[in-house]
Design a protein around this motif. Structure first.
Motif, PDB file in Angstrom:
ATOM      1  N   VAL A   1       0.838  -1.203   0.000  1.00 49.96           N
ATOM      2  CA  VAL A   1       0.000   0.000   0.000  1.00 49.96           C
ATOM      3  C   VAL A   1       0.870   1.248   0.000  1.00 49.96           C
ATOM      4  CG1 VAL A   1      -1.849   1.233   1.177  1.00 49.96           C
ATOM      5  CG2 VAL A   1      -1.758  -1.268   1.268  1.00 49.96           C
TER       6      VAL A   1
ATOM      7  N   GLY B   1       2.284   4.847   0.566  1.00 48.15           N
ATOM      8  CA  GLY B   1       2.016   5.874   1.562  1.00 48.15           C
ATOM      9  C   GLY B   1       1.928   5.352   2.974  1.00 48.15           C
ATOM     10  N   LEU B   2       1.949   4.037   3.155  1.00 51.28           N
ATOM     11  CA  LEU B   2       1.896   3.516   4.513  1.00 51.28           C
ATOM     12  C   LEU B   2       3.309   3.499   5.101  1.00 51.28           C
ATOM     13  CD1 LEU B   2      -0.580   0.507   4.413  1.00 51.28           C
ATOM     14  CD2 LEU B   2      -1.001   2.865   5.090  1.00 51.28           C
TER      15      LEU B   2
ATOM     16  N   PHE C   1       0.834   1.435  11.847  1.00 54.46           N
ATOM     17  CA  PHE C   1      -0.317   1.868  11.059  1.00 54.46           C
ATOM     18  C   PHE C   1      -1.531   2.120  11.936  1.00 54.46           C
ATOM     19  CE2 PHE C   1      -4.137   1.011   8.560  1.00 54.46           C
ATOM     20  CZ  PHE C   1      -3.958   1.916   7.542  1.00 54.46           C
TER      21      PHE C   1
ATOM     22  N   VAL D   1      -6.111   5.885  11.568  1.00 58.10           N
ATOM     23  CA  VAL D   1      -4.982   5.684  10.683  1.00 58.10           C
ATOM     24  C   VAL D   1      -3.924   6.731  10.996  1.00 58.10           C
ATOM     25  CG1 VAL D   1      -4.243   5.631   8.295  1.00 58.10           C
ATOM     26  CG2 VAL D   1      -6.494   4.768   8.922  1.00 58.10           C
TER      27      VAL D   1
ATOM     28  N   SER E   1      -0.084   8.623  10.397  1.00 56.02           N
ATOM     29  CA  SER E   1       0.781   9.002   9.284  1.00 56.02           C
ATOM     30  C   SER E   1       2.110   8.272   9.394  1.00 56.02           C
ATOM     31  CB  SER E   1       1.036  10.515   9.331  1.00 56.02           C
ATOM     32  OG  SER E   1       1.799  10.848  10.469  1.00 56.02           O
TER      33      SER E   1
ATOM     34  N   LYS F   1      -3.045  12.193  10.477  1.00 58.52           N
ATOM     35  CA  LYS F   1      -3.245  12.664   9.113  1.00 58.52           C
ATOM     36  C   LYS F   1      -4.471  13.548   9.038  1.00 58.52           C
ATOM     37  CE  LYS F   1      -1.331   8.924   6.302  1.00 58.52           C
ATOM     38  NZ  LYS F   1      -1.651   7.996   5.228  1.00 58.52           N
TER      39      LYS F   1
ATOM     40  N   ASP G   1      -6.707  12.172   4.142  1.00 53.37           N
ATOM     41  CA  ASP G   1      -5.677  11.148   4.084  1.00 53.37           C
ATOM     42  C   ASP G   1      -6.085   9.903   4.861  1.00 53.37           C
ATOM     43  OD1 ASP G   1      -4.064  12.622   2.483  1.00 53.37           O
ATOM     44  OD2 ASP G   1      -2.886  13.478   4.117  1.00 53.37           O
ATOM     45  N   ASP G   2      -6.772  10.114   6.009  1.00 56.07           N
ATOM     46  CA  ASP G   2      -7.256   8.987   6.792  1.00 56.07           C
ATOM     47  C   ASP G   2      -8.141   8.098   5.939  1.00 56.07           C
ATOM     48  OD1 ASP G   2      -5.985   9.534   9.112  1.00 56.07           O
ATOM     49  OD2 ASP G   2      -7.717  10.381  10.160  1.00 56.07           O
TER      50      ASP G   2
ATOM     51  N   ARG H   1      -8.389   7.890   2.667  1.00 56.22           N
ATOM     52  CA  ARG H   1      -7.690   7.246   1.557  1.00 56.22           C
ATOM     53  C   ARG H   1      -6.847   6.079   2.040  1.00 56.22           C
ATOM     54  NH1 ARG H   1      -5.812  12.779  -1.621  1.00 56.22           N
ATOM     55  NH2 ARG H   1      -7.868  13.270  -2.517  1.00 56.22           N
ATOM     56  N   SER H   2      -6.152   6.272   3.174  1.00 54.20           N
ATOM     57  CA  SER H   2      -5.321   5.190   3.700  1.00 54.20           C
ATOM     58  C   SER H   2      -6.183   4.013   4.120  1.00 54.20           C
ATOM     59  CB  SER H   2      -4.498   5.694   4.884  1.00 54.20           C
ATOM     60  OG  SER H   2      -3.596   6.689   4.466  1.00 54.20           O
TER      61      SER H   2
ATOM     62  N   ALA I   1      -7.327   2.098   1.186  1.00 54.40           N
ATOM     63  CA  ALA I   1      -6.266   1.239   0.666  1.00 54.40           C
ATOM     64  C   ALA I   1      -6.128  -0.035   1.496  1.00 54.40           C
ATOM     65  CB  ALA I   1      -4.940   2.001   0.660  1.00 54.40           C
TER      66      ALA I   1
END
Length: 338
Positions: free
Chosen positions: A180, A182-183, A190, A204, A206, A212, A216-217, A219-220, A223
């Protein structure tokens, strides 16, 4: 029709194996016991026992008569119990609900039965459609379902809310972190947050460990959902759709649950979270299920913008009142779920 008194005497004779003890238990004389046996054998037109001193041995016909007599006795007891309609703490009570609800209410119902030993409480785990069908067809007297039924054939009463949670493994597999973008390179970072059970939450984190942005949270997390895979179960699609719609995460609201990859399926509630705890997937369940697993420290619940709940309703037929014994049962359930 065979005289039921003769059958009752015969049952006692078989179970004691002795004419003397049978006479004592039946408050009869031994000749009276022998007379009942003789009349029963005449009615059946066959020998039922072989006398062995003071004891007996059943013939094949005697065994069949004994089982027949026991069935009649049990039917009579059940019939008499069914007539005790308004006994407030006596008789059979059947409650149908989901497995998650059963976990929550059963200890309280057992406590009630312990307090009133004449109550006979049965908890049936069944899906919503089966419960509603049973109420409509008068094969069930009381059920608990999520969301208020719209049928005129069902009376419902609001009980409370059931919280739903997106449940993740506390430690994500290293292989997933590599897949994934960006992790964090350290997949253990994580998931942030601590604690276990229904109060556990996660967010989630960063790469640097700082929170984040909400975008971003989402999107992560999207993923992770895509790459980790769903541990599917009978209610998973319904729970996922409700969670994605109500959690307030824009990235999740656009996901079609039916197109998500699966990594497993199980229909036993007590086992659904086991593969999640081993890092093999995620799932959505009532958060109360975390209170009933021994490995809750290996799980965490994602903390979304909005709390996601489902309303709970008791359901029964609208055409007749429940027997009085159900009032104590409903009260115990309301105290747990309300």
């Amino acid at each position: 029709m065979i005289n039921p008194t003769w059958l009752d005497t015969f049952i006692t004779l078989v179970e004691t194996g002795n004419f003397t003890r049978t006479a004592e238990q039946r408050f009869m004389t031994q000749p009276g016991v022998s007379q009942h046996l003789k009349k029963l054998e005449e009615a059946c037109q066959c020998e039922l026992v072989i006398r062995l001193g003071k004891g007996i041995q059943l013939t094949e016909q005697g065994q069949r008569v004994y089982h027949y007599a026991k069935e009649l006795q049990e039917k009579e007891q059940d019939f008499i119990a069914s007539l005790k309609f308004d006994a407030p703490f006596e008789g059979k009570c059947v409650v149908a609900c989901s497995g998650a609800i059963a976990q929550r209410i059963y200890p309280a119902l057992l406590a009630l039965q312990k307090q009133h030993s004449a109550l006979n409480i049965h908890v049936e785990v069944a899906p919503r459609r089966t419960i509603l069908s049973g109420i409509a067809n008068n094969t069930l007297e009381l059920g608990i379902v999520t969301n208020q039924p719209e049928s005129e054939d069902i009376h419902s009463e609001y009980l409370g809310e059931e919280a739903l949670g997106l449940i993740l493994p506390r430690s994500l597999p290293d292989a997933l972190a590599a897949q994934v973008p960006g992790l964090s390179e350290n997949a253990q970072g994580f998931i942030s947050g601590s604690g276990s059970g229904s109060g556990s939450v996660a967010k989630v984190a960063s790469v640097s460990g700082k929170a984040k942005s909400k975008t971003d949270d989402g999107r992560s997390l999207k993923a992770v959902i895509k790459h980790l895979g769903l541990i599917n179960h009978p209610d998973a699609m319904h729970y996922l759709q409700r969670y994605f719609n109500d959690c307030g995460e824009a990235e999740l609201a656009n996901i079609n649950p039916n197109k998500l990859p699966h990594t497993g399926y199980i229909n036993q509630l007590s086992q659904i979270l086991l593969p999640v705890s081993e890092g093999l997937g995620y799932t959505v369940l009532p958060t109360s299920t975390l209170d009933f697993v021994s490995f809750a420290d290996k799980l965490t619940v994602y903390k979304a913008k909005n709390e996601v709940t489902e309303p709970l309703y008791s359901v029964q037929t609208p055409h007749s009142a429940l027997p009085a014994r159900y009032q104590a049962v409903k009260q115990a359930i309301t105290q747990v779920l309300g």
